[in-house]
Design a protein around this motif. Sequence first.
Motif, PDB file in Angstrom:
ATOM      1  N   ARG A 172      -2.970 -24.635 -51.325  1.00 32.32           N
ATOM      2  CA  ARG A 172      -3.824 -23.801 -52.172  1.00 32.32           C
ATOM      3  C   ARG A 172      -4.263 -24.567 -53.423  1.00 32.32           C
ATOM      4  O   ARG A 172      -5.404 -24.430 -53.882  1.00 32.32           O
ATOM      5  CB  ARG A 172      -3.078 -22.519 -52.565  1.00 32.32           C
ATOM      6  N   GLY A 173      -3.358 -25.377 -53.955  1.00 30.44           N
ATOM      7  CA  GLY A 173      -3.720 -26.186 -55.111  1.00 30.44           C
ATOM      8  C   GLY A 173      -4.796 -27.203 -54.797  1.00 30.44           C
ATOM      9  O   GLY A 173      -5.748 -27.387 -55.572  1.00 30.44           O
ATOM     10  N   VAL A 174      -4.686 -27.881 -53.655  1.00 30.69           N
ATOM     11  CA  VAL A 174      -5.698 -28.878 -53.268  1.00 30.69           C
ATOM     12  C   VAL A 174      -7.049 -28.207 -53.059  1.00 30.69           C
ATOM     13  O   VAL A 174      -8.098 -28.711 -53.502  1.00 30.69           O
ATOM     14  CB  VAL A 174      -5.261 -29.633 -51.988  1.00 30.69           C
ATOM     15  N   GLN A 175      -7.054 -27.033 -52.388  1.00 34.87           N
ATOM     16  CA  GLN A 175      -8.312 -26.334 -52.165  1.00 34.87           C
ATOM     17  C   GLN A 175      -8.951 -25.929 -53.494  1.00 34.87           C
ATOM     18  O   GLN A 175     -10.157 -26.123 -53.709  1.00 34.87           O
ATOM     19  CB  GLN A 175      -8.092 -25.105 -51.288  1.00 34.87           C
ATOM     20  N   ALA A 176      -8.170 -25.369 -54.412  1.00 31.63           N
ATOM     21  CA  ALA A 176      -8.712 -24.964 -55.714  1.00 31.63           C
ATOM     22  C   ALA A 176      -9.220 -26.176 -56.485  1.00 31.63           C
ATOM     23  O   ALA A 176     -10.263 -26.112 -57.152  1.00 31.63           O
ATOM     24  CB  ALA A 176      -7.632 -24.232 -56.518  1.00 31.63           C
ATOM     25  N   TYR A 177      -8.525 -27.282 -56.387  1.00 29.77           N
ATOM     26  CA  TYR A 177      -8.959 -28.516 -57.072  1.00 29.77           C
ATOM     27  C   TYR A 177     -10.329 -28.954 -56.558  1.00 29.77           C
ATOM     28  O   TYR A 177     -11.233 -29.268 -57.342  1.00 29.77           O
ATOM     29  CB  TYR A 177      -7.922 -29.613 -56.848  1.00 29.77           C
ATOM     30  N   LEU A 178     -10.489 -28.969 -55.256  1.00 28.81           N
ATOM     31  CA  LEU A 178     -11.759 -29.404 -54.676  1.00 28.81           C
ATOM     32  C   LEU A 178     -12.901 -28.443 -55.013  1.00 28.81           C
ATOM     33  O   LEU A 178     -14.058 -28.850 -55.112  1.00 28.81           O
ATOM     34  CB  LEU A 178     -11.620 -29.533 -53.149  1.00 28.81           C
ATOM     35  N   GLU A 179     -12.568 -27.173 -55.205  1.00 26.23           N
ATOM     36  CA  GLU A 179     -13.590 -26.174 -55.538  1.00 26.23           C
ATOM     37  C   GLU A 179     -13.793 -26.032 -57.043  1.00 26.23           C
ATOM     38  O   GLU A 179     -14.582 -25.193 -57.491  1.00 26.23           O
ATOM     39  CB  GLU A 179     -13.183 -24.828 -54.934  1.00 26.23           C
ATOM     40  N   GLY A 180     -13.059 -26.846 -57.839  1.00 30.55           N
ATOM     41  CA  GLY A 180     -13.252 -26.830 -59.286  1.00 30.55           C
ATOM     42  C   GLY A 180     -12.566 -25.691 -60.012  1.00 30.55           C
ATOM     43  O   GLY A 180     -12.875 -25.431 -61.182  1.00 30.55           O
ATOM     44  N   ARG A 181     -11.619 -25.002 -59.376  1.00 32.67           N
ATOM     45  CA  ARG A 181     -10.895 -23.902 -60.016  1.00 32.67           C
ATOM     46  C   ARG A 181      -9.613 -24.469 -60.646  1.00 32.67           C
ATOM     47  O   ARG A 181      -8.551 -24.470 -60.046  1.00 32.67           O
ATOM     48  CB  ARG A 181     -10.594 -22.819 -58.993  1.00 32.67           C
ATOM     49  N   ALA A 182      -9.750 -24.943 -61.876  1.00 27.59           N
ATOM     50  CA  ALA A 182      -8.698 -25.733 -62.504  1.00 27.59           C
ATOM     51  C   ALA A 182      -7.387 -24.977 -62.652  1.00 27.59           C
ATOM     52  O   ALA A 182      -6.315 -25.482 -62.294  1.00 27.59           O
ATOM     53  CB  ALA A 182      -9.179 -26.223 -63.873  1.00 27.59           C
ATOM     54  N   ASP A 183      -7.431 -23.766 -63.212  1.00 24.05           N
ATOM     55  CA  ASP A 183      -6.191 -23.034 -63.467  1.00 24.05           C
ATOM     56  C   ASP A 183      -5.479 -22.668 -62.166  1.00 24.05           C
ATOM     57  O   ASP A 183      -4.247 -22.712 -62.097  1.00 24.05           O
ATOM     58  CB  ASP A 183      -6.476 -21.792 -64.296  1.00 24.05           C
ATOM     59  N   ASP A 184      -6.242 -22.293 -61.133  1.00 19.44           N
ATOM     60  CA  ASP A 184      -5.628 -21.978 -59.840  1.00 19.44           C
ATOM     61  C   ASP A 184      -5.001 -23.225 -59.227  1.00 19.44           C
ATOM     62  O   ASP A 184      -3.941 -23.160 -58.599  1.00 19.44           O
ATOM     63  CB  ASP A 184      -6.681 -21.401 -58.885  1.00 19.44           C
TER      64      ASP A 184
END
Length: 683
Positions: free
Chosen positions: A547-559
């Motif tokens: 979930r962290g890698v996916q949020a990182y790639l989508e630019g959702r920093a806090d997630d």
Amino acid sequence: MTSSIEPSLRSALSDRYEIFEECGRGGSSVVYRARELSSGRTVAIKVMRPELASRAMAERFLREIRIAGTIDHPNVARLLDSGEADGTLYCVLEFIDGETLRSRITRDGPLPVEEALRLTRDVAEALTWAHRRGIVHRDVKPENVLLSGGRAILSDFGIARAIVVAAGDRLTDSGIAVGTASYMSPEQALGSSALDARTDQYALAVCLYEMLAGDPPFAGRTSQAILARQMAEPPPRLEVARPTVPVGIIAAIERALAKVPADRFGSVEEFVRALESGTTRLVRAKRRPSWVTGAVSALALAAVAAGGWWYINRWPDPDDSRVVVFPARTGATESDPDEGLRVADAIQIAVEHTDPLRWIPAWDDLDSATRANPGLLQRTEARRLARRRGARYYLTSAATTTAGRTSITMLLHDAAGDSLVAQESLSDSTPGAPTPVAALAIRALPRLLSRMLSPDRRVDLSPLTDRSLAAVARLLEGEEAYRKARFATAFDRYRAAVAEDSLFAYAAIKGAQAASWQNRLPEAIELIRLARASEGLLPAKYRPYLRGVQAYLEGRADDAAAGFRDALSADPGWAEAAMALGDTYYHLMPSEAPLDSLAAAAFATAFSIDSTFTPPLFHLGEISARRGDAVAARGYLRRLMIGVADPAWSAQLALEVRCAERGMSAADWREVAAASTREALLV
């Protein structure tokens, strides 16, 4: 240095010296035993690498070595002569008839405390004499301490500095090794040019630690790994390895091994005085009431009277969930000398898919001969190393590949009870190329590891064992490349693993991260989509990580940061999760500050957890360069290059280091842009 140098040197010096056999070699020189014709005495001729033979470098070398020739102390091997002959630099040293401290430790192991202190005092006297005259040794190590006539004699004084001064900026490019990783102070490891007496004090403390424990405090698979530990980790507790050493001596050694020079003793003399006063401080614990001391003494005497024996336990309590894994005995060839180590790395990946089992690599604890040939490992030594690491179990293996048939036998041992717990063998005859041994090892593990758990638990390695052997083999190749920061190669291998098996969620996550390093965002997102589709096949700790890698790639920093923190909560010793959290701070700027400090702390944590994991080095170097700490930045660059990272990343960091050292005007930006637009834009 090749042996072809010897005939020319022999001829050039034939009117003064008769040269006999080679008696030693190091990173910068070869040493020959010889006879001085004018006096008949035996001498040692140290021949420097050809890289030092340019005219300007030779002049600087000879100038510096003459300074070392002024040292006249009974505990220093005298420099008798130096010069240049037939384009080769050499120096002639007093020949000491005896053995090195290295030979003594290798043969006998830890030394008696009194003898270790006496030898340390001898070396310290030599260093003190030189330090008062502004001369720093820079390469104090057991190989340079000669034992003769009951005393220690320090050799190679001034040679390390002479090489540094002579080679200058060409030192790294020449491949000459100055200093030895296990004995380098943190400031020397970072490439500082302003070394003083405190760097010799640090190296002497390492030597004393090794004399008492049998091993230096910091070891590693590579020089890069050792240097990282020198900089980031506290030394292992000496009282665990040698509980009989007085606490005052331990305290003095710990202070001399401080990371910051200002936190060490003011001089080597002061260090020795602390050691001598520390011999009277025998225990670390608070004083017990006299009745407790008497009771313990009575119990000890009763045990002896009963014909038994007792001793202080020098090992941590064995942890039932920890297993030390030794490199496999594979009969590896010169074309693939690391095959046995690759088997151990494959087991690491497999054990990461279990809970609560924890894998401990044995590589750092092995001597060079056993690393080169794991078949030399004796069962008693394997058990000792496992006990020292606090592990209940250790695993050994042997593998062969003959006529397209791969076989592996894996043995699980109980280190606490000195018994064989289980044995598992597996063979495979895949048409065509033989099955990689590392991939086959994963197939053999489940039944073996299940013996470490209680009957109500089982080891589920189906996320790996249900994958095709070809997919697992590509995954292992990707892991090896990723750890070395060779992201383009890693991405290709991970993608090949997913192509072989679209349900390989673990390979898909790693492929997405490698693609991200290559700025291949669409491919990274596609791989994450595949991983999410098979999320149920992942170990539990990888789900928040995914979930962290996916949020990182989508630019959702806090997630992203929340996902990686959850992953670290599940496994605080997970270097890649710490690295990913640092990347989030560094690139996406979540609503927390100060960002550089948070990122640097996360990258440093990742590297301290696993110093063979190269990716954090790049960003640590960038942060140091941005802060204007060019010395630290160059140190990270040096280790990144040792780690065989992608040339593009090394080139970018090299440019940033140059700018930090000399300013932005130091670079020819048109030339940089022509060579690599990416580097020009990212600096």
